[in-house]
Design a protein around this motif. Structure first.
Motif, mmCIF file in Angstrom:
data_model
loop_
_atom_site.group_PDB
_atom_site.id
_atom_site.type_symbol
_atom_site.label_atom_id
_atom_site.label_comp_id
_atom_site.label_asym_id
_atom_site.label_seq_id
_atom_site.Cartn_x
_atom_site.Cartn_y
_atom_site.Cartn_z
ATOM 1 N N UNK A 16 40.563 60.238 69.949
ATOM 2 C CA UNK A 16 40.415 60.806 71.397
ATOM 3 C C UNK A 16 41.152 61.850 71.483
ATOM 4 N N UNK A 17 42.474 61.853 71.057
ATOM 5 C CA UNK A 17 43.427 62.936 71.076
ATOM 6 C C UNK A 17 42.845 64.390 70.285
ATOM 7 N N UNK A 18 42.126 63.951 69.277
ATOM 8 C CA UNK A 18 41.749 65.268 68.654
ATOM 9 C C UNK A 18 40.493 65.845 69.150
ATOM 10 N N UNK A 19 39.978 65.249 70.326
ATOM 11 C CA UNK A 19 38.742 65.772 71.071
ATOM 12 C C UNK A 19 39.045 66.313 72.273
ATOM 13 N N UNK A 20 40.325 66.638 72.509
ATOM 14 C CA UNK A 20 40.802 67.051 74.210
ATOM 15 C C UNK A 20 41.095 68.385 74.055
ATOM 16 N N UNK A 21 40.693 69.226 75.092
ATOM 17 C CA UNK A 21 40.719 70.773 75.157
ATOM 18 C C UNK A 21 41.271 70.791 76.398
ATOM 19 N N UNK A 22 41.743 72.160 76.530
ATOM 20 C CA UNK A 22 42.036 72.733 77.980
ATOM 21 C C UNK A 22 41.449 73.992 78.114
ATOM 22 N N UNK A 23 41.042 74.457 79.287
ATOM 23 C CA UNK A 23 40.553 75.818 79.651
ATOM 24 C C UNK A 23 41.102 76.387 80.993
ATOM 25 N N UNK A 24 41.281 77.538 80.623
ATOM 26 C CA UNK A 24 41.786 78.559 81.901
ATOM 27 C C UNK A 24 41.399 79.731 81.677
ATOM 28 N N UNK A 25 40.889 80.327 82.821
ATOM 29 C CA UNK A 25 40.476 81.585 82.569
ATOM 30 C C UNK A 25 39.560 82.008 81.824
ATOM 31 N N UNK A 166 44.067 54.555 80.486
ATOM 32 C CA UNK A 166 45.425 55.239 80.376
ATOM 33 C C UNK A 166 45.490 56.591 79.733
ATOM 34 N N UNK A 167 44.674 56.637 78.810
ATOM 35 C CA UNK A 167 44.667 57.666 77.938
ATOM 36 C C UNK A 167 43.881 58.852 78.714
ATOM 37 N N UNK A 168 42.983 58.622 79.566
ATOM 38 C CA UNK A 168 42.401 59.775 80.625
ATOM 39 C C UNK A 168 43.583 59.921 81.499
ATOM 40 N N UNK A 169 44.255 59.215 81.987
ATOM 41 C CA UNK A 169 45.221 59.380 83.150
ATOM 42 C C UNK A 169 46.236 60.277 82.329
ATOM 43 N N UNK A 170 46.829 59.987 80.921
ATOM 44 C CA UNK A 170 47.712 60.721 80.426
ATOM 45 C C UNK A 170 47.234 62.061 80.234
ATOM 46 N N UNK A 171 46.243 62.604 80.028
ATOM 47 C CA UNK A 171 45.734 63.744 79.784
ATOM 48 C C UNK A 171 45.599 64.689 81.274
ATOM 49 N N UNK A 172 45.187 63.845 82.012
ATOM 50 C CA UNK A 172 45.046 64.382 83.521
ATOM 51 C C UNK A 172 46.672 64.930 84.026
ATOM 52 N N UNK A 173 47.617 64.117 83.672
ATOM 53 C CA UNK A 173 49.025 64.447 84.124
ATOM 54 C C UNK A 173 49.368 65.630 83.029
ATOM 55 N N UNK A 174 49.085 65.722 81.833
ATOM 56 C CA UNK A 174 49.705 66.717 80.795
ATOM 57 C C UNK A 174 49.062 68.227 81.252
ATOM 58 N N UNK A 200 31.259 55.063 72.533
ATOM 59 C CA UNK A 200 31.453 56.291 71.671
ATOM 60 C C UNK A 200 31.796 57.486 72.723
ATOM 61 N N UNK A 201 31.395 57.216 73.938
ATOM 62 C CA UNK A 201 31.417 58.212 74.726
ATOM 63 C C UNK A 201 33.084 58.489 75.175
ATOM 64 N N UNK A 202 33.786 57.611 74.754
ATOM 65 C CA UNK A 202 35.364 58.012 74.631
ATOM 66 C C UNK A 202 35.829 59.059 73.730
ATOM 67 N N UNK A 203 35.024 59.253 72.590
ATOM 68 C CA UNK A 203 35.371 60.033 71.732
ATOM 69 C C UNK A 203 34.736 61.619 71.895
ATOM 70 N N UNK A 204 33.947 61.571 72.909
ATOM 71 C CA UNK A 204 33.146 62.886 72.900
ATOM 72 C C UNK A 204 34.250 63.902 73.629
#
Length: 627
Positions: A16-25, A166-174, A200-204
């Motif tokens: 899950x962590x390997x599939x998380x990204x941020x975007x700004x501007x 829990x993982x989704x909330x953690x990413x939101x706060x980060x 599988x959607x959890x790892x999208x």
């Protein structure tokens, strides 16, 4: 029917962590760039196995101290503009509790870091297990609960399926500009290894947009009215300017209005040191120029600052009877500080909106005010030159001459890291920041031992740039262990190790408050038992060499300049060791330009404490509450 994949909880988390990204501007970054770890029985079979399983998508860094791993992750996050960070995994027990100091530092400084401590068994097949703390009044408490007050989000994953929310909330706060800090997911060791059928959607791939909220129209209008009515405005740039990447927008605002810009420790470098409107650091460790302007300002515009006691000189700095505050901040809880008018917005967006709103009114400070701060700035820079220049290049350098020698070899690409001791004060007053991210001083928590691991994090975030960790001997002895990590990872950090035989900063403070430097020197006991004998027979340069660093010893100003040049070009971790001439004083730099409230004993028999109390009471009388 929803497709699933069977994985352990730890494997699911890493994937899950390997599939998380941020975007700004429009710029995109990986949110969790790597994971730091030290393995024990509480995480080796769970997270450890999962990191091995997914080594192709989740880089791993081996640490030597759990606190240092958090510092490295935090340094990486700051250098990455809070758009990317690292995770840190530990075993249960002491490995987990070692995270607390690093977590507090990250949270105080609003820097994201993900903590993954192992925890005791959720199913309790044996109770207690190795390293478990038994709490007589509660069966659901472990040592990981120490992380609750220093985390912006805390959860304990007692069932595999609980990881999803829990993982989704953690990413939101980060990724939240206001809420971000340390985030803790405590992982019971049996749950880590337990398998579950995950959707599988959890790892999208998931992209978290980092917001840039604009100002409320009514608040913006009120801010414009305040600025237009000000005769002697002063802008104080805090760390929020850097977090927002608002430096160019601040430059435009300052050039348009002529308003001088002072900076907090975390805001220094918001303008280049040679920008006409930059007047240097403000507060207890500020410049005479900035503090004089602060004392007579009728409007103080705080941008991205928390208004800590060092910035306000413990409530004594902003002395003009009618002074008002305008607080441009993304954090609503900071907007009303000092009875200020809030302008709740992202720093870059808010400054851009302010500049546009002021432009039709052609607002600009009076020429005599601009000439006044220009004269003050020029006079202060002449003083800096005098501090940096050695009359005898073959003499042992003072601490400020060490900074002068470094100032002579760096350019805008270098990053200078410091956190505690007397160096932050000298740096805030004297350092000439050449780029938005050159000045990296952690002073929200002022944590000794931060510099070396943070330099590794910065080096990983900005490969190819020269990264300097400035440490005194006291700080070095707190946490030199990650030198081994720098060698292992091939991060060519440069450590400037200043030997002054003790806690020189606190020694100076002790003397000022009547403590007579008690217990602050690194010396052998004298005949009366006090620590006033000869300096301890330690060789910190040899210690650094034993951990794998190349060491360059410098005994004079001339040798120091050559050693710094050689270190800057080095492709391997390199230490420049120098003993300063001011071993028994804090430094020879100009003293504090404003007060700092450190309470002094109200009753004492020793004359030094009596005199210190008299001085304290005189200073405390000038303190005010802004209402």
């Amino acid at each position: 029917m929803t497709a699933t994949v069977r994985l352990t909880t730890a494997q699911a988390l890493v994937r899950f962590l390997a599939a998380q990204y941020t975007e700004r501007d429009g710029a995109r970054a990986r949110l969790i760039g790597a994971t730091w770890g030290i393995f024990g029985h509480g995480n080796v079979a769970g997270i450890g196995q999962a990191l091995l399983e997914y080594a192709d998508v989740m880089p791993f860094h081996q640490g030597r101290n759990e606190q240092a791993m958090v510092h490295a992750a935090t340094g990486y996050a700051r250098q990455s503009g809070r758009l990317s960070t690292h995770a840190v995994t530990t075993s249960i027990g002491p490995g987990a509790t070692n995270l607390v100091t690093g977590a507090a530092l990250a949270t105080v400084n609003h820097l994201p870091v993900l903590l993954l401590p192992g925890d005791v068994f959720a199913t309790r097949p044996a109770d207690p297990v190795l390293q478990q703390l038994e709490v007589p009044y509660a069966g659901d408490v472990s040592v990981n609960d120490c992380l609750r007050p220093v985390s912006r989000w805390f959860d304990r994953i007692t069932r595999p399926e609980a990881l999803v929310p829990a993982a989704l909330e953690a990413m939101r706060v980060l990724t939240d500009p206001v809420e971000t800090g340390a985030v803790t997911l405590a992982l019971p060791q049996d749950v880590q290894a337990e398998a579950y059928d995950w959707p599988e959607e959890f790892f999208a791939e998931r992209v978290w947009a980092v917001r840039r909220p604009g100002a409320d129209p009514a608040e913006l209008a009120a801010a414009v009215r305040l600025i237009r009515s000000a005769r002697r405005p002063l802008l104080v740039a805090g760390g929020g300017v850097h977090h927002s990447r608002a430096e160019d927008t601040l430059c435009e605002f300052a050039a348009t209005t002529g308003i001088p810009v002072a900076s907090t420790q975390s805001g220094k470098g918001s303008l280049r040191f040679d920008h006409p409107q930059d007047v240097g650091g403000v507060g207890h460790t500020g410049t005479a120029t900035a503090d004089a302007l602060a004392r007579t300002a009728d409007l103080v515009i705080g941008v991205g600052t928390r208004w800590t006691d060092f910035t306000t000189a413990s409530g004594t700095l902003f002395a003009e009877p009618g002074v008002r505050f305008l607080n441009l901040t993304v954090a609503p809880h900071d907007g009303h500080k000092l009875a200020g008018t809030p302008l709740i917005a992202d720093a870059r967006t808010g400054l851009s909106e302010l500049t546009a709103a002021l432009r039709p009114h052609a607002y600009r400070v009076a020429d005599d005010y601009a000439a006044e701060y220009a004269r003050g700035k020029a006079a202060w820079e002449r003083g800096v030159d005098a501090c940096f220049t050695a009359a005898d290049p073959d003499a042992r350098p003072t601490q400020e001459q060490v900074l002068g020698a470094l100032d002579a070899v760096v350019d805008a690409t270098d990053v200078v890291i410091n956190a505690a001791g007397s160096l932050p004060g000298d740096l805030h007053r004297l350092w000439r920041a050449r780029s938005r991210d050159q000045y990296h001083v952690e002073y929200g928590y002022s944590c000794m031992g931060y510099e070396i691991p943070a330099a590794i994090g910065v080096g990983l975030a900005a490969p190819g740039r020269p990264v300097w960790a400035l440490v005194g001997d006291g700080t070095y002895l707190m946490m030199p262990t990650e030198i081994v990590t720098a060698v292992q990872e091939g991060v060519p950090l440069k450590v400037v190790l200043v030997q002054n035989h003790g806690y020189a900063s606190i020694g100076g403070l002790s003397e000022a408050v009547g403590g007579e430097r008690f217990g602050t020197a690194y010396r052998l006991p004298a005949a009366d038992g006090s620590l006033t004998g000869a300096p301890l027979p330690v060789d910190l340069a040899a210690n650094a060499a034993s951990l794998g660093m190349r060491v360059l010893r410098a005994t004079t100003v001339r040798e120091l300049g050559s050693a710094l040049l050689e270190a800057r070009d080095a492709a391997t971790p390199t230490c420049v060791y120098v003993e300063t001439a001011t071993a028994d004083t804090v430094s020879g730099a100009p003293g504090g330009q404003a007060w700092w409230d450190v309470p002094v004993a109200e009753t004492a028999t020793r004359p030094s404490a009596v005199r210190a109390r008299e001085s304290y009471e005189r200073q405390a009388m000038t303190r005010r509450r802004h209402l």
